[in-house]
Design a protein around this motif. Structure first.
Motif, mmCIF file in Angstrom:
data_model
loop_
_atom_site.group_PDB
_atom_site.id
_atom_site.type_symbol
_atom_site.label_atom_id
_atom_site.label_comp_id
_atom_site.label_asym_id
_atom_site.label_seq_id
_atom_site.Cartn_x
_atom_site.Cartn_y
_atom_site.Cartn_z
ATOM 1 N N ARG A 102 0.845 -1.192 0.000
ATOM 2 C CA ARG A 102 0.000 0.000 0.000
ATOM 3 C C ARG A 102 0.881 1.243 0.000
ATOM 4 O O ARG A 102 1.855 1.322 0.755
ATOM 5 C CB ARG A 102 -0.875 -0.034 1.255
ATOM 6 N N SER A 103 0.563 2.193 -0.895
ATOM 7 C CA SER A 103 1.247 3.486 -0.851
ATOM 8 C C SER A 103 0.171 4.564 -0.811
ATOM 9 O O SER A 103 -0.993 4.261 -0.612
ATOM 10 C CB SER A 103 2.147 3.666 -2.077
ATOM 11 N N LYS A 104 0.594 5.814 -1.061
ATOM 12 C CA LYS A 104 -0.382 6.901 -1.002
ATOM 13 C C LYS A 104 -1.457 6.746 -2.073
ATOM 14 O O LYS A 104 -2.589 7.144 -1.899
ATOM 15 C CB LYS A 104 0.331 8.241 -1.217
ATOM 16 N N TYR A 105 -1.070 6.198 -3.222
ATOM 17 C CA TYR A 105 -2.046 6.168 -4.319
ATOM 18 C C TYR A 105 -2.305 4.800 -4.917
ATOM 19 O O TYR A 105 -2.997 4.697 -5.934
ATOM 20 C CB TYR A 105 -1.660 7.173 -5.412
ATOM 21 N N PHE A 106 -1.788 3.748 -4.336
ATOM 22 C CA PHE A 106 -2.162 2.428 -4.853
ATOM 23 C C PHE A 106 -2.218 1.370 -3.755
ATOM 24 O O PHE A 106 -1.634 1.522 -2.684
ATOM 25 C CB PHE A 106 -1.220 1.974 -5.980
#
Lengths: 336, 305
Positions: free
Chosen positions: B82-86
């Motif tokens: 998990r990252s900020k946008y995916f």
């Protein structure tokens, strides 16, 4: 005057610049990647009890494949309740339109629904999917219909990605559309006027359709041919594409034939019922390709094993994992 | 009204180069939405953005550099990234010889979904693999019926559009020892490497331990992604990243490379992405494909038997 210019012109531009600054300098810059191990998802709960927070819900209640959500259609809106919390999860509605039909996908927490809008000179029916895992709406496509034409039945297969929708006009005549993976609506030619029942196979683009005059047709890739003449009823289809058809005598099912479309009907297996049963009391439970006989609108006897699923309220319906019961103002999902 | 004028002006001609570049890359790497870039920017500007972003070095993996002992450990581990946008899923398969290519039985007419191919082959896990042509008989259909490149299964060439020995194609495959081979090879080289299972796609993201994207984000914009990699101990890495949703808009090739490096990949390659991105495990799809019914049809998968 200056104040008005500030409010109507400068302020929105500042907001837009701030938004773009956030996207450009924070959101789109590579950052930390979090990793979390996922343990094998635990088995689905054996029983889920959901307290209905609305009083006037009829028995037309559905459940998501894993029982996380239950839902019902009311006043053109889909009410979705969180089963664990017995609380409202979401209301799916459309401004200036009504949801006419919805269904849960058999393998994920995703709802597929048709809504209709009055454009004045015609009506627009749109097909949309909403995913409860990522809160995303996906519009599949639209079709334009005349006044009095409504979505009556829908079948789908998540493996072939084919959706069949039966749109019925004010005379009860059917227009059948196949919606393919590209979201294109293609009309399927029907050699009869009215559709009574539809059953779609899961692994190949084949659909059984029973006409209102009792004949059963098999459509392969939109081409239909007569499969059985009058005297039979479509019952259901199993997870492995086994199709179940009942023999009707005096409005009751006396025998259940089951087999696959690559075998001729004469070679299908048959179960003779000791006591003829009503069509609506035969349930084809897809998960293990089981035949259930609903007794007294509650208890379900499985054939041919004779095993009984004891009731937990009044029978409402089933999905790929759960039998749905209603018990006073509660919905009970029982894993089968 | 004001936003319709101001936002495009700020994005394409203002100081927000990350947004502009991502927009241009995402549009230009599709076959049907390039107008979303060409409408706003001159051809020269688009070209320079694409050249700057598309700085992927090409290289071929050398299987002789991998010397693992296969203990035939049947373990499969699953992770969420998990990252900020995916949001994505990573699957680690300890025994690389369990990984095979699964092929749609409907080829060359059409593809099948990842679930169908996995179920028909009694596979426990699978991800989509090779690419295909979207145009069939002059119209856009994208049913996965026309694969691109080569398909090898059980040591036999199942499909190939390599008309002669000189043509090279991006290959992602395994040899008999379960060593992942990525790079651009011709038919002769494919045979001499002893590749037993393979499809065509790319680009390679990590070759012999070296990342192939040193600058930029890979030049393919943000989209759902599928990728495959292998650790020096032989463990195979399956990766899918969801996209086109609020919770997960997708990832760049550089993001995919970073995840593979984080998991210790020695070789890794990008596979077909977009609506094809699907991960199947124990009877169901466990990612969130961007197709309304969950999955689209594809010609090939990498599956775990």
């Amino acid at each position: 005057m200056k104040k008005k210019i500030l409010i109507w012109f400068i302020f929105p531009i500042i907001i837009q610049i701030c938004f773009l600054f956030y996207i450009n300098n924070i959101f789109l810059t590579s950052g930390k990647i979090d990793i979390k191990q996922i343990t094998d998802s635990p088995d689905l709960p054996e029983k889920i009890n959901v307290k209905l927070i609305y009083n006037d819900v009829n028995n037309d209640i559905s459940a998501s494949y894993d029982g996380k959500y239950i839902s019902f259609l009311k006043d053109g809106k889909i009410f979705v309740l969180n089963s664990k919390k017995s609380s409202l999860q979401k209301i799916i509605y459309v401004d200036d339109g009504v949801v006419e039909y919805y269904t849960w996908l058999p393998d994920r927490d995703r709802i597929l629904y048709f809504y209709k809008k009055n454009l004045g000179y015609e009506y627009e029916i749109s097909l949309v999917a909403y995913d409860f895992n990522n809160f995303n709406y996906l519009e599949v496509g639209k079709i334009y219909v005349r006044k009095g034409e409504n979505v009556r039945n829908v079948t789908l297969s998540t493996l072939t990605n084919m959706i069949y929708v039966n749109i019925v006009n004010k005379f009860g005549d059917s227009l059948l559309y196949r919606i393919d993976i590209m979201g294109q609506f293609n009309q399927v030619y029907l050699p009869f006027n009215k559709i009574d029942r539809m059953l779609e196979l899961r692994h190949k683009d084949e659909i059984f359709i029973q006409s209102a005059d009792g004949r059963i047709y098999l459509f392969k890739n939109k081409i239909g041919s007569l499969f059985l003449n009058k005297g039979y009823e479509l019952l259901g289809v199993g997870l492995n594409d086994t199709v179940y058809i009942g023999k009707i005598i005096n409005n009751s099912i006396t025998k259940i034939f089951f087999g696959k479309t690559d075998q001729t009907f004469s070679k299908w297996n048959v179960i003779n019922l000791e006591i003829p049963v009503n069509l609506n009391s035969v349930l084809i439970l897809p998960k293990r390709n089981e035949i259930g006989l609903l007794k007294y609108n509650s208890e379900i006897e499985l054939l041919p094993s004779g095993k009984v699923i004891s009731p937990d309220g009044q029978y409402v319906g089933y999905n790929d994992n759960y039998i749905i019961y209603k018990k006073s103002n509660n919905v009970v999902l029982k894993f089968y | 009204m004001l936003a319709c004028i101001v936002i495009p002006a700020l994005v394409f001609y203002g100081p927000f180069s990350n947004i502009r570049d991502m927009w241009v890359e995402s549009a230009m790497t599709t076959s049907s939405h390039q107008f979303l870039a060409t409408l706003f920017l001159p051809e020269q500007k688009i070209k320079s953005i694409m050249e700057r972003a598309n700085s992927v070095i090409f290289g071929n993996s050398n299987p002789n550099l991998l010397n693992f002992v296969n203990h035939h450990d049947n373990t499969i581990e699953l992770y969420e990234v998990r990252s900020k946008y995916f949001v994505g899923k990573v699957m680690l398969i300890k025994d690389p010889t369990r990984v095979k290519v699964g092929v749609s039985r409907l080829l060359p007419r059409e593809g099948q979904t990842v679930s169908q191919i996995a179920q028909e082959n009694n596979a426990i896990a699978a991800i989509n693999a090779g690419g295909f042509l979207g145009m069939e008989n002059g119209s856009w259909s994208a049913t996965g019926g026309v694969p691109e490149g080569i398909i090898i299964h059980d040591g036999k060439i199942y499909y190939s559009d390599l008309v002669n020995d000189k043509i090279k194609r991006d290959i992602v495959g395994f040899d008999a020892e379960g060593r992942l081979i990525v790079g651009r090879f011709n038919l002769q080289e494919i045979k001499s490497l002893g590749i037993k299972e393979a499809i065509s796609f790319g680009p390679p993201l990590i070759v012999n331990g070296q990342p192939m994207i040193k600058n930029g984000d890979g030049g393919w914009g943000i989209a759902p992604r599928t990728a495959i990699g292998q650790r020096p101990d032989g463990t195979v890495i399956f990766l899918t990243i969801d996209g086109r949703a609020l919770e997960s808009v997708g990832a760049t090739l550089k993001d995919v490379q970073d995840i593979m490096l984080k998991y210790g990949a020695y070789n890794a390659a990008n596979l077909d992405g977009g609506s094809s991105t699907t991960m199947y495990y124990k009877g169901r799809v466990i990612n969130n494909p961007s197709n309304p019914l969950g999955e689209r049809t594809v010609p090939t998968v990498f599956m775990v038997k």
